[in-house]
Design a protein around this motif. Sequence first.
Motif, mmCIF file in Angstrom:
data_model
loop_
_atom_site.group_PDB
_atom_site.id
_atom_site.type_symbol
_atom_site.label_atom_id
_atom_site.label_comp_id
_atom_site.label_asym_id
_atom_site.label_seq_id
_atom_site.Cartn_x
_atom_site.Cartn_y
_atom_site.Cartn_z
ATOM 1 N N PHE A 8 38.874 2.450 -4.911
ATOM 2 C CA PHE A 8 38.827 2.554 -3.452
ATOM 3 C C PHE A 8 39.603 3.791 -3.052
ATOM 4 O O PHE A 8 40.778 3.927 -3.395
ATOM 5 N N TRP A 46 36.150 6.812 3.669
ATOM 6 C CA TRP A 46 36.548 6.005 2.519
ATOM 7 C C TRP A 46 35.350 5.801 1.604
ATOM 8 O O TRP A 46 34.194 5.891 2.032
ATOM 9 N N GLU A 47 35.641 5.541 0.341
ATOM 10 C CA GLU A 47 34.612 5.282 -0.659
ATOM 11 C C GLU A 47 35.048 4.095 -1.508
ATOM 12 O O GLU A 47 36.213 4.008 -1.914
ATOM 13 N N PHE A 48 34.122 3.192 -1.783
ATOM 14 C CA PHE A 48 34.431 1.972 -2.515
ATOM 15 C C PHE A 48 33.391 1.755 -3.605
ATOM 16 O O PHE A 48 32.191 1.863 -3.358
ATOM 17 N N ASN A 67 28.265 0.464 -4.626
ATOM 18 C CA ASN A 67 29.161 1.411 -3.964
ATOM 19 C C ASN A 67 28.837 1.483 -2.483
ATOM 20 O O ASN A 67 27.697 1.244 -2.060
ATOM 21 N N SER A 69 30.284 3.712 1.276
ATOM 22 C CA SER A 69 31.176 4.736 1.812
ATOM 23 C C SER A 69 30.910 4.925 3.293
ATOM 24 O O SER A 69 29.859 4.557 3.819
#
Length: 312
Positions: A8, A46-48, A67, A69
Motif C-alpha cells: 500500500f 494511493w496504490e494498493f 490492485n 489506485s
Amino acid sequence: NEKITGSFDVYKRNTSNILIQPPVAGAVGEGQLQFVNGASKTTKGWEFVLGYRNSTKSGFSYSITGNASHWADVITKLPADVRAAYPGDVNHSIIGHSQFSIFGYETTGIFQTQDQVNKAPVQPGAAPGRLIYKDLNGDGKIDVLDQTWLGTTLPKYEYGIRISFGYKNFDFAAFGSGVAGKTGFDPVKFSNSFIDTRNNYGPGVLKAWTVQNPNSSTPALSITNPNGEDRTSNFYFSNASYFKIRNVQLSYNLPKSIANAIRMEGLKIYVSGQNLVAFKHKQFLSKDPERAGSYALWPVPTSYTFGINANF
C-alpha cells in the motif's frame, strides 16, 4: 508461508512550471507555436496491491492478485500569460481544480412549448425542441458567464485483477482491468444529435424531438444550429467507466522426460487472446470509453496468438 503478498503506497507530488504549447491565433502566421512554462500543480494518490497464492497436494496451484489506485491533481499556480490555454475564464479560475477539468454549460432538458421558452431566461436560438441551458449566474440570460465546472475526465479509481491456475503440465492465466467513476466525451452522442451538410450523422437523429415525439432526449434537427448546441456541455459527457478482459492464455508444457528424449530442454505450446471482452456503462454509446475523443468510435481490435516456445 508467503501465501499472501501486498503493498500500500501513498504519495504526494508537486510539479512546477509544466511545459505546455499554448494555441496561437491563425492570423499570427505559421511558426509561432512555442513551449512555455505553464501551471504548477499538486498530485495526491494511493496504490494498493493484494495477492494470494496456494497449491494443493494433488498438484493444483492457483493465484489471485488484485490492485486498485486513485489519484487526483489540483492546479496551485497559473501564470496570467498562459491562462487561455487552460479550461475556465476570468470568473472561473482553474486554480483549485484538476488540469483535466471539463468547463462548459449545464443543460436541463429540451423546450417543449413556446410558452416554456417565453418564461425561461433569454437564450439566443431558443425554441421548442432546443436544449435548455441553466442560467447559473441568475442574470436572466444565457451567455458565456453561465459556464461552470462539469467534473473531470480522470477516473475516481483504476483497478485490475489477475488470476492463474496450474495443474500438471497445463497453465491458465487471465488479466483484466478497468476504471470506475470516469466521465468522458461521447462522440456517438454528438453524431446522434445533429445533422449538417458536410458530415455523416448517426441513426439516433431518426428519434429526434418533434411535436409528435416530445419525449425524445435528442434535440430537434436543424442544419443552422441557431441555439449553438455544439458548445461544450454536460449533454455530451456520459459515464465512461469500463472493465476489459485484456489477456487470456492457455499453455501446455511438454513433460521433461519427453522433451529430453528429443534433445530439448523444454517445449511450451500456448494460445492466447488479447482484448477479448469489454464491459461499459449503457449511457456511453461509443464503442470504447477508454479511448479519447473520436477514437472512442472504434474499439481496440481483438487478436489471437498461437505459439511454441522451444528450448534446446
